[in-house]
Design a protein around this motif. Structure first.
Motif, PDB file in Angstrom:
ATOM      1  N   ARG A 188     -66.454   3.697  36.899  1.00  0.00           N
ATOM      2  CA  ARG A 188     -66.337   2.562  37.576  1.00  0.00           C
ATOM      3  C   ARG A 188     -64.972   2.233  37.156  1.00  0.00           C
ATOM      4  O   ARG A 188     -64.389   1.513  38.079  1.00  0.00           O
ATOM      5  CB  ARG A 188     -67.275   1.476  36.875  1.00  0.00           C
ATOM      6  N   ASP A 189     -64.345   2.402  36.118  1.00  0.00           N
ATOM      7  CA  ASP A 189     -63.065   1.849  35.846  1.00  0.00           C
ATOM      8  C   ASP A 189     -62.233   2.896  34.832  1.00  0.00           C
ATOM      9  O   ASP A 189     -62.836   3.914  34.482  1.00  0.00           O
ATOM     10  CB  ASP A 189     -62.983   0.278  35.345  1.00  0.00           C
ATOM     11  N   SER A 190     -61.052   2.378  34.455  1.00  0.00           N
ATOM     12  CA  SER A 190     -60.310   3.284  33.601  1.00  0.00           C
ATOM     13  C   SER A 190     -61.027   3.401  32.290  1.00  0.00           C
ATOM     14  O   SER A 190     -60.715   4.624  31.676  1.00  0.00           O
ATOM     15  CB  SER A 190     -58.938   2.904  33.550  1.00  0.00           C
ATOM     16  N   GLU A 243     -63.572  10.968  28.343  1.00  0.00           N
ATOM     17  CA  GLU A 243     -62.722  11.985  27.917  1.00  0.00           C
ATOM     18  C   GLU A 243     -62.977  11.910  26.409  1.00  0.00           C
ATOM     19  O   GLU A 243     -62.661  12.945  25.858  1.00  0.00           O
ATOM     20  CB  GLU A 243     -61.271  11.618  28.336  1.00  0.00           C
ATOM     21  N   HIS A 244     -63.088  10.847  25.601  1.00  0.00           N
ATOM     22  CA  HIS A 244     -63.141  10.694  24.225  1.00  0.00           C
ATOM     23  C   HIS A 244     -64.267  11.597  23.874  1.00  0.00           C
ATOM     24  O   HIS A 244     -64.360  12.291  22.865  1.00  0.00           O
ATOM     25  CB  HIS A 244     -63.102   9.354  23.815  1.00  0.00           C
ATOM     26  N   ALA A 245     -65.218  11.401  24.556  1.00  0.00           N
ATOM     27  CA  ALA A 245     -66.828  12.042  24.215  1.00  0.00           C
ATOM     28  C   ALA A 245     -66.659  13.537  24.440  1.00  0.00           C
ATOM     29  O   ALA A 245     -67.095  14.244  23.448  1.00  0.00           O
ATOM     30  CB  ALA A 245     -67.833  11.444  25.098  1.00  0.00           C
ATOM     31  N   ILE A 246     -66.004  13.920  25.505  1.00  0.00           N
ATOM     32  CA  ILE A 246     -65.761  15.505  25.711  1.00  0.00           C
ATOM     33  C   ILE A 246     -64.655  15.889  24.383  1.00  0.00           C
ATOM     34  O   ILE A 246     -65.147  17.097  23.931  1.00  0.00           O
ATOM     35  CB  ILE A 246     -65.076  15.537  27.126  1.00  0.00           C
ATOM     36  N   GLU A 247     -63.626  15.164  24.226  1.00  0.00           N
ATOM     37  CA  GLU A 247     -63.018  15.687  23.010  1.00  0.00           C
ATOM     38  C   GLU A 247     -63.575  15.811  21.694  1.00  0.00           C
ATOM     39  O   GLU A 247     -63.622  16.542  20.873  1.00  0.00           O
ATOM     40  CB  GLU A 247     -61.875  14.692  22.958  1.00  0.00           C
TER      41      GLU A 247
END
Length: 76
Positions: free
Chosen positions: A57-59, A66-70
């Motif tokens: 939905r937004d930045s 991205e943090h969860a993937i990292e």
């Protein structure tokens, strides 16, 4: 009418890295699992699922993903 304009069935997507990226889906109550489970080798597929499901939905939402993937696990 776009398919994205229609009300959708909301689900929670949980993912974690164990060898590959395992993805599971839960109902909104976060208790009832849906039968579909996926495994990917590339986290790009998780990003694609999130985008197609309307989770970007937004930045801030993208940064959280991205943090969860990292970190190697998370959900949206």
């Amino acid at each position: 009418m776009s398919r994205y304009d229609r009300p959708a069935h909301q689900v929670y997507m949980y993912f974690f890295k164990r060898g590959g990226w395992e993805v599971q889906f839960l109902e909104v109550d976060l208790k009832t699992p849906l039968p579909t489970k996926l495994t990917f080798t590339d986290p790009k597929k998780i990003r694609q699922l999130a985008r197609r499901g309307g989770a970007w939905r937004d930045s801030e939402s993208r940064q959280m993903l991205e943090h969860a993937i990292e970190t190697g696990r998370g959900g949206i």
